[in-house]
Design an enzyme around this catalytic site. Structure first.
Site, PDB file in Angstrom:
ATOM      1  CB  ALA A  10      -0.867   0.142   1.378  1.00  0.00           C
ATOM      2  CG  ASN A 119       8.499  -6.893  -6.459  1.00  0.00           C
ATOM      3  OD1 ASN A 119       8.431  -7.694  -7.638  1.00  0.00           O
ATOM      4  ND2 ASN A 119       8.538  -7.660  -5.400  1.00  0.00           N
ATOM      5  CG  HIS A 175      12.110  -2.290 -15.386  1.00  0.00           C
ATOM      6  ND1 HIS A 175      11.666  -1.280 -16.089  1.00  0.00           N
ATOM      7  CD2 HIS A 175      11.886  -2.115 -14.178  1.00  0.00           C
ATOM      8  CE1 HIS A 175      11.110  -0.481 -15.524  1.00  0.00           C
ATOM      9  NE2 HIS A 175      11.312  -0.723 -14.245  1.00  0.00           N
TER      10      HIS A 175
END
Length: 309
Positions: A10, A119, A175
């Site tokens: 969150a 992540n 990435h």
């Protein structure tokens, strides 16, 4: 019956993703975090915006994985933040433990879900999530290329002085700084981008795209990007839940495509209800393949580090 999306983490990316998803009314949203009160507070705050923004989905916050059961999509944003001067590889030890904990608890409760990892280091964490979940590889994917392509498209539009809506661009690879933007597969309303931008400027745009995440980290000083990563994640969730068959670059598991095996790597795919429904193999030239192989080598090195932990 409404679709259900669980977001694990969150923080800025997770909560902003929840906002984008709620605005699109893609399904009820569960926001989970281990810090007591944080997901509950953010979820309530977002839910209280619904009468104003006009979305009619339920947003709940929790610290309990049981509340994520029977999700259609699981988004994992939990992880240590990237700090100035920190490579994605520096994050691997910390984030591998976090990923194992998240996936081992969430996956068994939603055996038919599509997992979208957000992540870092992205490609390695997606590989780990597939391993821990035991899900079919096509239902475990990583969000990287959609974000990187959006940055690339933005920079092209800025340079050419055109609407970002008219820019289509493709990139591939891991990435990170070794990603491979593909000017040859980039157009503005179907017109090759080379008709608008000189080769030297285009090369600078490619390099800026590679460093795009780091540019924002260095500007913010105490955090990393979250608006664009969240928007990219929401676009992927929408493609899955609406079975849109979108063509977009995602971290997908390769079994020989582009000469690569047993690796999660950024490639163009058709994304739909089943996750990765098809991996598209572009006719790359020698120079592009060399860059792609260099990127794969960097991803493989991170993966080797992960496997050695």
């Amino acid at each position: 019956m409404r679709k259900k999306i669980s977001i694990i983490g969150a923080g800025f990316v997770g909560s902003t993703t929840a906002h984008w998803l709620a605005a699109k009314e893609l399904g009820d949203i569960v926001l989970l975090d281990f810090v007591e009160g944080v997901p509950q507070g953010k979820a309530l705050d977002l839910y209280e915006a619904s009468p104003i923004e006009g979305f009619d989905v339920r947003v709940t916050g929790t610290n309990n994985y049981a509340d994520t059961a029977n999700s259609d999509v699981i988004v994992v944003t939990s992880g240590a933040p990237r700090k100035p001067g920190m490579s994605r590889e520096d994050l691997i030890k910390v984030n591998a433990d976090i990923t194992r904990a998240c996936i081992s608890q969430a996956a068994p409760l939603s055996p038919n879900a599509v997992i979208i990892m957000v992540n870092n280091p992205l490609d390695a964490m997606t590989y780990l999530a597939a391993e821990v979940s035991g899900f079919p590889k096509e239902r475990v994917i990583g969000q990287a290329g959609v974000l990187d392509a959006a940055r690339y498209r933005t920079f092209i539009a800025m340079e050419a002085g055109v609407s970002v809506e008219d820019v289509q661009a493709m990139l591939m690879g891991g990435h990170g700084d070794e990603m491979v933007p593909l000017p040859r597969f980039s157009t503005i309303s179907g017109i090759p981008v080379s008709e608008f931008i000189a080769p030297d400027r285009l090369a600078q745009i490619v390099e800026r795209t590679r460093k795009g995440g780091g540019e924002i980290v260095n500007l913010l000083k105490t955090g990393s990007a979250y608006y664009a990563p969240a928007a990219a994640t929401a676009q992927m969730v929408e493609a899955v839940l609406k079975d849109k068959k979108r063509v977009m670059p995602v971290a997908a598991y390769l079994t020989g495509q582009y000469g690569l095996n047993d690796i999660y790597f950024g490639v163009p795919v058709i994304l739909g209800a089943g996750g990765v429904e098809k991996i598209l193999e572009l006719p790359l030239n020698e120079e592009e393949m060399a860059l792609l192989n260099a990127s794969a080598k960097a991803v493989r090195a991170t993966l080797d580090t992960l496997k050695s932990l």
